[in-house]
Design a protein around this motif. Structure first.
Motif, PDB file in Angstrom:
ATOM      1  N   ARG A 198      -6.056 -13.598  -1.903  1.00 33.24           N
ATOM      2  CA  ARG A 198      -5.875 -12.799  -3.127  1.00 33.24           C
ATOM      3  C   ARG A 198      -4.565 -13.175  -3.833  1.00 33.24           C
ATOM      4  O   ARG A 198      -4.470 -13.103  -5.041  1.00 33.24           O
ATOM      5  CB  ARG A 198      -5.906 -11.295  -2.795  1.00 33.24           C
ATOM      6  N   GLU A 226       4.300  -0.009  -5.994  1.00 35.39           N
ATOM      7  CA  GLU A 226       4.126   1.070  -5.001  1.00 35.39           C
ATOM      8  C   GLU A 226       4.913   2.311  -5.407  1.00 35.39           C
ATOM      9  O   GLU A 226       4.453   3.433  -5.231  1.00 35.39           O
ATOM     10  CB  GLU A 226       4.581   0.587  -3.607  1.00 35.39           C
ATOM     11  N   GLY A 269      -2.949  -6.701  -8.873  1.00 32.79           N
ATOM     12  CA  GLY A 269      -4.196  -6.046  -8.500  1.00 32.79           C
ATOM     13  C   GLY A 269      -3.822  -4.710  -7.876  1.00 32.79           C
ATOM     14  O   GLY A 269      -2.643  -4.461  -7.613  1.00 32.79           O
ATOM     15  N   ILE A 325       0.866  -1.192   0.000  1.00 33.67           N
ATOM     16  CA  ILE A 325       0.000   0.000   0.000  1.00 33.67           C
ATOM     17  C   ILE A 325       0.898   1.236   0.000  1.00 33.67           C
ATOM     18  O   ILE A 325       1.978   1.223   0.629  1.00 33.67           O
ATOM     19  CB  ILE A 325      -0.964  -0.003   1.204  1.00 33.67           C
ATOM     20  N   ARG A 369       8.261  -6.796  -7.692  1.00 30.93           N
ATOM     21  CA  ARG A 369       7.041  -6.351  -8.376  1.00 30.93           C
ATOM     22  C   ARG A 369       6.223  -5.416  -7.469  1.00 30.93           C
ATOM     23  O   ARG A 369       5.755  -4.369  -7.919  1.00 30.93           O
ATOM     24  CB  ARG A 369       6.211  -7.561  -8.802  1.00 30.93           C
ATOM     25  N   ILE A 370       6.094  -5.817  -6.204  1.00 29.73           N
ATOM     26  CA  ILE A 370       5.336  -4.964  -5.269  1.00 29.73           C
ATOM     27  C   ILE A 370       6.032  -3.598  -5.131  1.00 29.73           C
ATOM     28  O   ILE A 370       5.396  -2.554  -5.210  1.00 29.73           O
ATOM     29  CB  ILE A 370       5.201  -5.641  -3.892  1.00 29.73           C
ATOM     30  N   GLN A 391      -2.679   6.295  -1.573  1.00 32.96           N
ATOM     31  CA  GLN A 391      -3.916   5.507  -1.532  1.00 32.96           C
ATOM     32  C   GLN A 391      -4.733   5.756  -0.261  1.00 32.96           C
ATOM     33  O   GLN A 391      -5.935   5.448  -0.235  1.00 32.96           O
ATOM     34  CB  GLN A 391      -3.599   4.007  -1.622  1.00 32.96           C
ATOM     35  N   HIS A 437       2.981   4.410  -7.658  1.00 31.54           N
ATOM     36  CA  HIS A 437       1.973   5.243  -6.981  1.00 31.54           C
ATOM     37  C   HIS A 437       2.580   6.560  -6.512  1.00 31.54           C
ATOM     38  O   HIS A 437       1.922   7.598  -6.557  1.00 31.54           O
ATOM     39  CB  HIS A 437       1.388   4.513  -5.761  1.00 31.54           C
TER      40      HIS A 437
END
Ligand SMILES: O=C(NO)N[C@@H](Cc1ccccc1)C(=O)O
Ligand SMILES: [Zn+2]
Length: 156
Positions: A68, A142, A98, A47, A137-138, A51, A145
């Protein structure tokens, strides 16, 4: 409440460039705690501050297997502040992602498989790490973002 409302597509905060953190104070620690609770409540693996309507250059990576992402590797949550990407492998991998800000959507995205990154901890200490696979990837998701970029802008 310990969790924060999550911004969804169309909210301007998601399109803005986040600002560097300069004050490593109690407010920052509290924000990171609320981000982690929000992330866990949403069954997420990452996150970013925009966001939860904060324009600070902060995100959390917390990969762990859940419904998920059943194959997600288990790791202790990492608070990433003022990140930069030092190196990215030319080798890319396509993977399904996602986004908590784009509900009920999965998009295949090509990303570097290995990255070398630099960032500060919640106490302002600089870290440099090499990340691979799903955790890389995460990080890249992020990091996008913090530049005002979401999956929708990366979709081929
Ligand atoms: O929306 C976010 N983070 O911004 N959360 C995504 C993070 C993510 C990143 C890359 C691959 C899969 C998932 C989530 O579904 O938990
Ligand atoms: Zn996202």
């Amino acid at each position: 409440a310990l969790t924060l409302p999550i911004a969804t597509t169309g909210e301007p905060i998601l399109t803005r460039v986040a600002k560097p953190v300069t004050e490593f104070n109690q407010q920052l620690v509290q924000l990171t705690q609320q981000m982690l609770s929000t992330l866990l409540a949403a069954k997420g693996v990452g996150i970013a501050a925009p966001q939860v309507h904060s324009n600070m250059a902060v995100f959390i990576m917390a990969s762990h297997p859940n419904e998920r992402y059943p194959d997600a590797p288990k790791m202790d949550p990492i608070v990433v502040i003022n990140p930069s990407i030092i190196e990215q492998s030319s080798q890319q991998v396509i993977g399904e992602e996602g986004c908590l800000s784009i509900p009920n959507t999965r998009i295949n995205i090509a990303r570097a498989d290995q990255i070398t990154v630099k960032y500060q901890t919640r106490y302002g200490q600089w870290q440099q790490q090499t990340l691979r696979g799903f955790v890389a990837r995460i990080f890249l998701h992020e990091y996008d973002h913090l530049q005002g970029i979401t999956l929708l802008e990366r979709e081929q």
